[in-house]
Design an enzyme around this catalytic site. Structure first.
Site, PDB file in Angstrom:
ATOM      1  N   SER A  36      37.918  50.763  47.187  1.00 43.72           N
ATOM      2  CA  SER A  36      37.920  49.461  46.509  1.00 43.72           C
ATOM      3  C   SER A  36      36.619  48.671  46.618  1.00 43.72           C
ATOM      4  CB  SER A  36      39.070  48.596  47.038  1.00 43.72           C
ATOM      5  OG  SER A  36      40.276  48.973  46.425  1.00 43.72           O
ATOM      6  N   SER A  62      39.583  47.815  43.807  1.00 43.91           N
ATOM      7  CA  SER A  62      40.194  46.527  43.576  1.00 43.91           C
ATOM      8  C   SER A  62      39.220  45.350  43.700  1.00 43.91           C
ATOM      9  CB  SER A  62      41.317  46.306  44.572  1.00 43.91           C
ATOM     10  OG  SER A  62      40.808  46.220  45.889  1.00 43.91           O
ATOM     11  N   LYS A  99      36.269  37.775  48.318  1.00 42.02           N
ATOM     12  CA  LYS A  99      37.427  38.403  47.692  1.00 42.02           C
ATOM     13  C   LYS A  99      38.687  37.620  48.067  1.00 42.02           C
ATOM     14  CE  LYS A  99      39.611  42.985  47.144  1.00 42.02           C
ATOM     15  NZ  LYS A  99      39.620  44.388  47.593  1.00 42.02           N
TER      16      LYS A  99
END
Lengths: 495, 482
Positions: free
Chosen positions: A184, A160, A79
């Site tokens: 997330s 996210s 990420k």
């Protein structure tokens, strides 16, 4: 053999037996990225040369005959919130569009030390603020899943960690790192039909991970199986003296926990999660999960978490408050984007206006408001008190049960464009994931089945602080019972 | 002695509280491993944490905590075993993270006290409200370039102790005495060098005035005053300003002001309306700071002897006057110097020499006790020569000057210059007789009752003997003949 279809556990066996090389394994994933990333937009940055060089090093280690760590040669997506030494790290923000950190986050350093190969940096909502991966300055991520009979509508991957979820679901990486502040990891895992765990707050070091809300942020793995998540978390987790909130507790053998018998385990079903207006198919999936665990030998217990209903409201005070302070450092003075101004204040205003997107600005404004003189007591202080009550809810539930079972999200993946005009509607996606974040307890989403529209639905297992093992055990049992073999429409082997 | 400001309608009382920022002596910064030392090329003592890079986290420096605890103990203050760090949010170019980590609601040190002594010998106790740990900011430099400002982050993140007094101070003199005493304690403890010129100790001064018996009126805060003298001046002019406002029917606004020493006035920096809203909240990157009682005890057991205790001991152990003891303990090196001189000798003689000729010599030569041209051992050696009668007090002063000038020991000088005291009564008698012979008129006056002339004869005899005569024997011989 489709190398991109393998689990991490299976790939490790194959690499060990030299059925294929790490270079081939990584190459297959890079090829898939090459083919699909233009469409899915799951990666912000792809690092093929570094990945292949790392794969060759992994092959050398594997050829050396010694026991190679289980992640040796395994291609992962990272990420783009984890700082990676020498590799651009953007937080999906214009503010950090060209930021190249001279340091490696503890979590990614741990993975590298175990031989993992990073194929690139995955997309996310800007500064991890969002539930649909639509706020990235690098564009939205497409969910590789399609509604049955509808190949056109583009669905969101959740957020996210939407890029990580989409990448793993579409077989562009065998696993990925995510971060979870209010859901997330779990919500995008649910939307993309993969597994993902937010470990206990303090389990993974936050050092080198770009902060959103420090008291909630926690790194965790996302992969296609519960066991792969266990393998990844074992590498990512651990005490770090550079993070004062990381906890000095030995990391257990999570992989072993996946096979553990559930005989006698008490599973709590929190009454408050039966929210009004919950879609019938979510309710049905939940009932199915309850039945599976009962069959696996669990005792099912109704429990009450009375403060759950305040979870979301509390979260949207605490998280923005911390974010408003955490993001103050992006001021155009020392690194990142700078928009010149005639005065220092003008430089700040211009830089932050141009550098931050609308959702980030909204949260900074909310956070600044709730911390302001005259509002602090009514908002921030009260939210902290409620947060304590939510924590106590879980503590008291865990005096009678070992884990809790809930749906992960109130709906399957929705389409890009839906829910987007109303931020509060968007925030409701996190209604089931936020309470565990507020309490700091571990929680995992595991795919349980498909909705009527053919989209994956996840179930959430919540455990006691630092008892990820029970979470892995229960999630594994659900995974076995569900036999979830569905695959998204868009994936590596589909040309 | 009450300090009052004479207004038009009568006297006004002064109310002052001080917030002192004292830079902690430590190797590294409060939350990072970067060097905390003063100076250095700009931006050479900066870690990624200090520069506020993404993902960087603070980790508390245990030595800084120990320094705060030591200081708390030295101020006879309550040590809070659990304290907390908060973020104080504001934007400034030399504040890299956009917030200062400080302690707002739960400081590490609670109430304490400092006893001050005034010129008239009276003492007062000034209450300490609290002491908390916080980070210093960097430095903005606006004078390097016509169009741009530069930032030096060497100081960013260095540990400060903010020491807040109660509004117990009632005169500029008391403020000065408080600051000197506080600085003395910090220096004894080795927790802050107290160097106000380098900015390692600065004061924010809260001033208000009131009529006797009234509750407190609105105060103004004078920021960042960097010398004790300026603090005293600022209080004086600010109090007069406030009295004038009240007496002309106006009211004092709560605001932050700056002291301009060149014009000897304070000026408004920002009003209450423009005051920052710092949005304090607990720093989520740091756990509550929990320390063990046993560790506090351990630190307490290694605390040095502090000025008040040392002064009392000097009085008791050496039998020197309270005033002298106060002078000697003002600085730890002076106290140590004195003790070396006094050890095994006449402590009063030692005190007189250290405070008298020795201090005067340092002043004259612009030296400090650390680079004194005369060591404590050398001065002690000279005192030994006085005590054993080798030289008398007057010769000793000459010997001392020689020691100062060329670094020889007293014994060497006495030997080389033949300054040994004459105790031979025959020689003394001869000198006495010669003086009497030379001054028959004076002798007649003395004998007719002018007793005061005895001193004249002593002086003449000593002069004749080049000062080397043993004063007691000279006296004796003169008395006999006269």
């Amino acid at each position: 053999m489709m190398l991109t279809e393998l689990t991490i556990a299976a790939a490790h066996e194959g690499l060990r037996r030299r059925d294929f090389s790490a270079e081939e394994l990584v190459g297959a994933h890079l090829a898939a990225i090459d083919r699909l990333n233009g469409r899915l937009n799951a990666f912000i940055t792809v690092t093929p040369e570094q990945a292949l060089a790392a794969a060759r090093r992994a092959d050398a280690i594997l050829a050396g005959g010694e026991e190679a760590p289980v992640l040796t040669g395994i291609p992962l997506g990272i990420k783009d919130l984890f700082c990676t030494d020498g590799v651009r790290t953007t937080a999906a923000s214009r503010m950090l569009e060209e930021f190249v950190p001279p340091y490696e986050s503890t979590v990614t350093a741990n993975l590298l030390a175990d031989g993992a190969v990073f194929v690139g940096k995955t997309n996310l909502d800007e500064f991890a603020m969002g539930s649909a991966n639509i706020t990235s300055v690098f564009g939205a991520v497409e969910n590789p899943w399609k509604r049955a009979g509808d190949a056109e509508t583009v669905l969101v991957p959740g957020g996210s960690s939407g890029g990580s979820a989409a990448a793993v679901a579409a077989r562009l990486a065998m696993g990925a790192t995510g971060t979870d502040t209010g859901g997330s990891i779990r919500q995008p895992a649910s939307y993309c039909g993969i597994a993902g765990i937010k470990p206990t707050y303090g389990r993974c070091s936050r050092w080198g991970t770009i902060a959103f809300a420090s008291s909630l942020d926690q790194a965790g793995p996302m992969a296609r199986t519960v066991e792969d998540c266990a393998i990844l978390l074992e590498s990512m987790a651990g005490f770090d003296t550079r993070d004062s909130t990381s906890v000095d507790i030995a990391v257990p053998d999570y992989r072993a926990a996946c096979g553990r018998s559930l005989k006698g385990m008490k599973v709590g079903i929190p009454a408050e999660y039966r929210v009004a207006g919950m879609p019938a198919e979510i309710e049905a999936a939940w009932e199915q999960g309850i039945a599976w665990l009962r069959e696996a030998g669990c005792e099912i217990v109704e429990v009450s978490l009375p403060y759950t209903r305040y979870g979301l409201a509390t979260y949207y005070i605490v998280a923005p408050a911390e974010c408003s302070s955490n993001l103050a450092r992006y001021d155009g003075v020392r690194f990142g984007r700078r928009v010149p101004g005639a005065t220092l204040d003008e430089l700040y205003e211009a830089t932050r206006r141009e550098g931050f997107g609308a959702e980030v600005r909204r949260r900074i404004l909310m956070g600044t408001y709730v911390l302001s003189a005259g509002y602090y007591d009514a908002y921030y202080l009260r939210a902290q008190k409620v947060r304590n009550l939510i924590r106590k809810d879980f503590e008291s539930a865990f005096r009678t049960v070992d884990v809790l079972l809930t749906p992960t999200a109130p709906s399957p993946a929705f389409a890009q464009g839906e829910k987007m005009d109303d931020p509060v509607q968007m925030y409701l996606n996190d209604v089931f994931t936020v309470p565990a974040s507020m309490a700091g307890v571990p929680a995992m989403s595991v795919p349980a089945g498909l909705s009527a529209s053919g989209l994956p639905l996840g179930l959430q297992v919540i455990g006691r602080s630092f008892d990820e093992e029970s979470v892995f055990a229960a999630a594994s049992a659900l995974e076995r019972a569900a036999g979830f073999t569905h695959r998204p429409a868009v994936r590596a082997e589909v040309v | 002695m009450t300090y009052l400001i004479e207004g038009r309608d009568g006297p006004w009382e002064l109310v002052v509280g001080l917030e002192v920022h004292a830079q902690v002596i430590s190797r590294s910064k409060l939350f990072s491993g970067a060097s905390a030392s003063y100076g250095g090329e700009p931006n050479t003592h900066v870690s990624l944490v200090d520069a506020g890079f993404p993902g960087m986290l603070p980790v508390i420096n245990r030595e800084c905590v120990a320094q705060a605890v030591r200081t708390g103990l030295g101020l006879k203050a309550r040590v809070n075993l659990e304290s907390r760090f908060d973020r104080k949010n504001y934007f400034y170019a030399d504040l890299p993270t956009g917030y200062q980590i400080s302690q707002f609601t739960h400081p590490i040190i609670g109430e304490g006290a400092v006893e001050i002594e005034l010129v008239d010998g009276s003492t007062r106790v000034i209450g300490i409200t609290r002491l908390h740990l916080e980070q210093d900011a960097g430095k903005s430099m606006h004078d390097q370039d016509p169009a741009r400002s530069f930032i030096d982050l060497n100081r960013a993140g260095v540990a400060l102790m903010e020491i807040v007094s109660e509004p117990d101070i009632r005169s500029p003199e008391e403020a000065g005495a408080y600051l000197r005493k506080l600085r003395m304690i910090l220096r004894y403890l080795g927790t802050c060098d107290g160097n106000m010129e380098e900015g390692s100790m600065r004061a924010d001064v809260n001033v208000s005035v009131r009529k006797a018996g009234e509750p407190f009126r609105t105060r103004c805060e004078i920021k960042n005053v960097n010398s004790i003298r300026y603090v005293m001046q600022a209080i004086e002019v600010e109090a007069v300003r406030q009295v004038e406002i009240w007496e002309s029917g106006g009211s004092v606004d709560q605001e932050t002001r700056l002291f301009d020493p060149a014009r000897s006035e304070t000026r408004s920096l920002r009003s209450k309306e423009d005051a920052h809203d710092y949005r304090y909240f607990p720093d989520p990157d740091l756990l509550p700071l929990v320390i063990e009682e046993a560790w506090v005890q351990e630190l307490a057991s290694h605390l040095p002897e502090l000025p008040d205790a040392k002064r009392q001991r000097f009085q008791d152990e050496y039998g020197i006057p309270r005033y002298d003891a106060g002078v000697l303990v003002a600085e730890q090196p002076t106290a140590d110097f004195y003790e070396t001189v006094a050890r095994g000798r006449d402590p009063r003689l030692a005190a007189n020499w250290v405070i008298g000729d020795f201090f005067a010599a340092l002043n004259r030569t612009g030296r400090t006790i650390q680079d004194s041209p005369i060591s404590a051992e050398a001065l002690g050696g000279m005192l030994d020569l006085i005590t054993d009668g080798t030289i008398n007090g007057k010769i000793a002063k000459d010997v001392f000057e020689e020691m100062l000038a060329n670094g020889e020991t007293a014994a060497e000088i006495v030997e080389r210059k033949g300054l040994r005291q004459v105790t031979d009564t025959g020689a003394i008698d001869a000198a006495v007789q010669a003086v009497l012979d030379k001054n028959p008129d004076k002798l007649a006056e003395y004998r007719s009752g002018k007793d005061k002339l005895f001193g004249f004869f002593v002086g003449q005899v000593m002069k004749a003997m080049a000062g080397k005569g043993n004063p007691a024997l000279v006296n004796e011989a003169l008395k006999k003949v006269l």
